[in-house]
Design an enzyme around this catalytic site. Structure first.
Site, PDB file in Angstrom:
ATOM      1  N   THR A  57     104.539-107.629 -19.367  1.00  0.00           N
ATOM      2  CA  THR A  57     104.720-107.080 -20.831  1.00  0.00           C
ATOM      3  C   THR A  57     103.774-105.662 -20.643  1.00  0.00           C
ATOM      4  OG1 THR A  57     105.056-108.945 -22.044  1.00  0.00           O
ATOM      5  CG2 THR A  57     104.567-107.135 -23.335  1.00  0.00           C
ATOM      6  N   GLN A  98      80.831 -98.649 -36.368  1.00  0.00           N
ATOM      7  CA  GLN A  98      80.211 -98.528 -34.932  1.00  0.00           C
ATOM      8  C   GLN A  98      78.896 -99.055 -34.911  1.00  0.00           C
ATOM      9  OE1 GLN A  98      82.257 -97.609 -32.673  1.00  0.00           O
ATOM     10  NE2 GLN A  98      83.486 -95.942 -32.948  1.00  0.00           N
ATOM     11  N   ASP A 149      95.843 -94.128 -27.496  1.00  0.00           N
ATOM     12  CA  ASP A 149      94.787 -95.214 -27.365  1.00  0.00           C
ATOM     13  C   ASP A 149      95.465 -96.515 -28.112  1.00  0.00           C
ATOM     14  OD1 ASP A 149      92.408 -96.567 -27.237  1.00  0.00           O
ATOM     15  OD2 ASP A 149      91.855 -95.585 -29.101  1.00  0.00           O
ATOM     16  N   LEU A 150      96.374 -96.967 -27.220  1.00  0.00           N
ATOM     17  CA  LEU A 150      96.832 -98.106 -27.814  1.00  0.00           C
ATOM     18  C   LEU A 150      96.214 -99.638 -27.336  1.00  0.00           C
ATOM     19  CD1 LEU A 150     100.743 -97.230 -27.080  1.00  0.00           C
ATOM     20  CD2 LEU A 150      99.462 -96.991 -29.058  1.00  0.00           C
ATOM     21  N   LYS A 151      95.357 -99.420 -26.406  1.00  0.00           N
ATOM     22  CA  LYS A 151      94.287-100.566 -26.289  1.00  0.00           C
ATOM     23  C   LYS A 151      95.487-101.656 -25.814  1.00  0.00           C
ATOM     24  CE  LYS A 151      90.339 -99.447 -28.374  1.00  0.00           C
ATOM     25  NZ  LYS A 151      90.579 -98.174 -29.467  1.00  0.00           N
ATOM     26  N   LYS A 199      93.384 -87.650 -29.866  1.00  0.00           N
ATOM     27  CA  LYS A 199      93.502 -89.092 -29.564  1.00  0.00           C
ATOM     28  C   LYS A 199      94.461 -89.774 -30.648  1.00  0.00           C
ATOM     29  CE  LYS A 199      90.773 -92.677 -30.292  1.00  0.00           C
ATOM     30  NZ  LYS A 199      91.351 -93.812 -30.968  1.00  0.00           N
ATOM     31  N   ARG A 255      77.956 -89.663 -32.686  1.00  0.00           N
ATOM     32  CA  ARG A 255      77.517 -89.410 -33.956  1.00  0.00           C
ATOM     33  C   ARG A 255      76.475 -88.463 -34.046  1.00  0.00           C
ATOM     34  NH1 ARG A 255      81.602 -91.659 -35.085  1.00  0.00           N
ATOM     35  NH2 ARG A 255      81.790 -93.466 -36.669  1.00  0.00           N
ATOM     36  N   ASP A 303      98.101-107.856 -22.934  1.00  0.00           N
ATOM     37  CA  ASP A 303      99.196-108.958 -23.064  1.00  0.00           C
ATOM     38  C   ASP A 303      99.370-109.320 -21.657  1.00  0.00           C
ATOM     39  OD1 ASP A 303     101.670-110.113 -23.924  1.00  0.00           O
ATOM     40  OD2 ASP A 303     101.610-108.618 -25.499  1.00  0.00           O
ATOM     41  N   ILE A 304     100.418-110.086 -21.384  1.00  0.00           N
ATOM     42  CA  ILE A 304     100.801-110.628 -20.141  1.00  0.00           C
ATOM     43  C   ILE A 304     101.066-109.479 -19.236  1.00  0.00           C
ATOM     44  CG2 ILE A 304     101.196-112.826 -20.951  1.00  0.00           C
ATOM     45  CD1 ILE A 304     104.060-112.140 -20.429  1.00  0.00           C
ATOM     46  N   GLY A 353      86.012 -89.070 -34.216  1.00  0.00           N
ATOM     47  CA  GLY A 353      86.664 -89.400 -35.083  1.00  0.00           C
ATOM     48  C   GLY A 353      86.183 -88.872 -36.609  1.00  0.00           C
ATOM     49  N   ARG A 354      85.875 -89.803 -37.352  1.00  0.00           N
ATOM     50  CA  ARG A 354      85.273 -89.358 -38.586  1.00  0.00           C
ATOM     51  C   ARG A 354      84.178 -88.343 -39.053  1.00  0.00           C
ATOM     52  NH1 ARG A 354      84.497 -95.874 -39.268  1.00  0.00           N
ATOM     53  NH2 ARG A 354      84.182 -95.736 -37.428  1.00  0.00           N
ATOM     54  N   THR A 382      82.998-100.036 -28.788  1.00  0.00           N
ATOM     55  CA  THR A 382      81.705 -99.598 -29.203  1.00  0.00           C
ATOM     56  C   THR A 382      81.257 -99.885 -30.644  1.00  0.00           C
ATOM     57  OG1 THR A 382      83.170 -97.477 -30.121  1.00  0.00           O
ATOM     58  CG2 THR A 382      81.648 -97.382 -28.127  1.00  0.00           C
TER      59      THR A 382
HETATM   60  O1  C5P Z   1      85.794 -92.239 -36.517  1.00  0.00           O
HETATM   61  P1  C5P Z   1      85.047 -92.636 -35.129  1.00  0.00           P
HETATM   62  O2  C5P Z   1      84.222 -91.406 -34.462  1.00  0.00           O
HETATM   63  O3  C5P Z   1      84.176 -93.772 -35.215  1.00  0.00           O
HETATM   64  O4  C5P Z   1      86.374 -92.923 -34.257  1.00  0.00           O
HETATM   65  C1  C5P Z   1      86.098 -93.556 -32.705  1.00  0.00           C
HETATM   66  C2  C5P Z   1      87.748 -93.541 -32.152  1.00  0.00           C
HETATM   67  O5  C5P Z   1      87.417 -94.375 -31.038  1.00  0.00           O
HETATM   68  C3  C5P Z   1      88.421 -94.663 -32.976  1.00  0.00           C
HETATM   69  O6  C5P Z   1      89.778 -93.941 -33.234  1.00  0.00           O
HETATM   70  C4  C5P Z   1      88.283 -95.698 -32.222  1.00  0.00           C
HETATM   71  O7  C5P Z   1      89.540 -96.515 -32.298  1.00  0.00           O
HETATM   72  C5  C5P Z   1      88.106 -95.239 -30.882  1.00  0.00           C
HETATM   73  N1  C5P Z   1      87.458 -96.463 -29.882  1.00  0.00           N
HETATM   74  C6  C5P Z   1      86.319 -96.856 -30.155  1.00  0.00           C
HETATM   75  N2  C5P Z   1      85.479 -97.634 -29.190  1.00  0.00           N
HETATM   76  C7  C5P Z   1      86.202 -97.943 -28.328  1.00  0.00           C
HETATM   77  C8  C5P Z   1      87.371 -97.326 -27.874  1.00  0.00           C
HETATM   78  C9  C5P Z   1      88.167 -96.678 -28.815  1.00  0.00           C
HETATM   79  O8  C5P Z   1      85.499 -96.351 -31.123  1.00  0.00           O
HETATM   80  N3  C5P Z   1      85.562 -98.784 -27.218  1.00  0.00           N
END
Ligand code: C5P
Length: 237
Positions: A69, A188, A60-62, A33, A179, A65-66, A208-209, A119
């Site tokens: 766009t 989170q 994951d640009l989320k 991602k 987690r 906008d209108i 991620g982390r 989240t």
């Molecule tokens: O580090 P961690 O596991 O919390 O990362 C979660 C990833 O998922 C982040 O890149 C965050 O931008 C993305 N994300 C999220 N919640 C959402 C959509 C995307 O945590 N609803």
């Protein structure tokens, strides 16, 4: 051990560190991602690099906008070959429909995923922005708007996954906020273990982390993958 349901979030400030992790996880992960931090630093070239290495990309640009766009943004993303693209369901029906229409004009568009409630948000934060529903109710409301617009992918937390899976059996459910037991929650709020999210019906887990910040990211990814496999074994028993 590679499991296509694991998506590793490359939340890094520059490409070299991200590619370093991709190389280390070569045998374990095929989905990555790319979020705003890395995308704004490296742009489309980084997406091409990942695709060149045979990886699947979740961009994951989320978008929010209108409609005009957002439709343009969807068209611009197609060229990258990213397989998934996010937009905020709270952008509303017209924005979502414009995105679906834009994507439908291409042979290989990314799958659109509607982000429901982040989240990192809880009831208190929803109240702060004027939403009186529970997080669960708000997720279901946004999921319905997305489904009615023709979007068949959702991003939500594990807490809502079972209800979403029941209502939308064929929808792709991408679940962040993962987690493993004992790991840091950070910012989170609505979190679950890999096994719990899969048992609830997740299609993909975004991590991620717990991997990127681990002292040994390869070991951390292996542990998560093991838990994912054990959850399938438990479900089959
Ligand atoms: O580090 P961690 O596991 O919390 O990362 C979660 C990833 O998922 C982040 O890149 C965050 O931008 C993305 N994300 C999220 N919640 C959402 C959509 C995307 O945590 N609803």
């Amino acid at each position: 051990m590679l499991d296509p349901r694991l998506i590793v979030a490359l939340d890094y400030p520059e490409g070299a560190a991200a590619l370093g992790l991709v190389e280390r996880l070569e045998d374990l992960c095929c989905w990555y991602k790319v979020g705003l931090e890395l995308y704004l630093a490296e742009g489309n070239a980084f997406i091409h690099e990942l695709r060149h290495r045979g990886c699947s990309v979740f961009l994951d640009l989320k978008l929010y906008d209108i409609p005009n766009t957002v439709a343009g943004a969807v068209r611009s993303v197609v060229e990258t070959g990213a397989e998934m693209l996010t937009l905020h369901a709270s952008g509303g029906p017209a924005m979502l429909k414009a995105a679906v229409l834009a994507a439908s004009q291409f042979e290989h568009p990314p799958q659109l995923l509607a982000v429901t409630v982040l989240t990192s948000m809880d009831a208190e934060q929803l109240t702060a922005i004027g939403i009186a529903h529970s997080t669960g109710a708000q997720v279901l409301r946004l999921a319905q708007i997305a489904a009615e617009a023709g979007i068949n992918g959702l991003v939500a937390s594990a807490a809502e996954t079972a209800s979403l899976r029941k209502l939308y059996p064929a929808t792709t459910l991408v679940i962040p906020g993962i987690r493993p037991a004992g790991s840091e929650i950070g910012d989170q709020r609505r979190v679950a273990t890999p096994a719990a999210a899969l048992a609830a019906g997740a299609s993909y887990l975004v991590v991620g982390r717990p991997i990127t910040q681990a002292p040994d990211p390869v070991e951390a990814a292996r542990t998560i993958l093991m838990e994912m496999h054990e959850s399938v074994a438990a479900a089959l028993e």
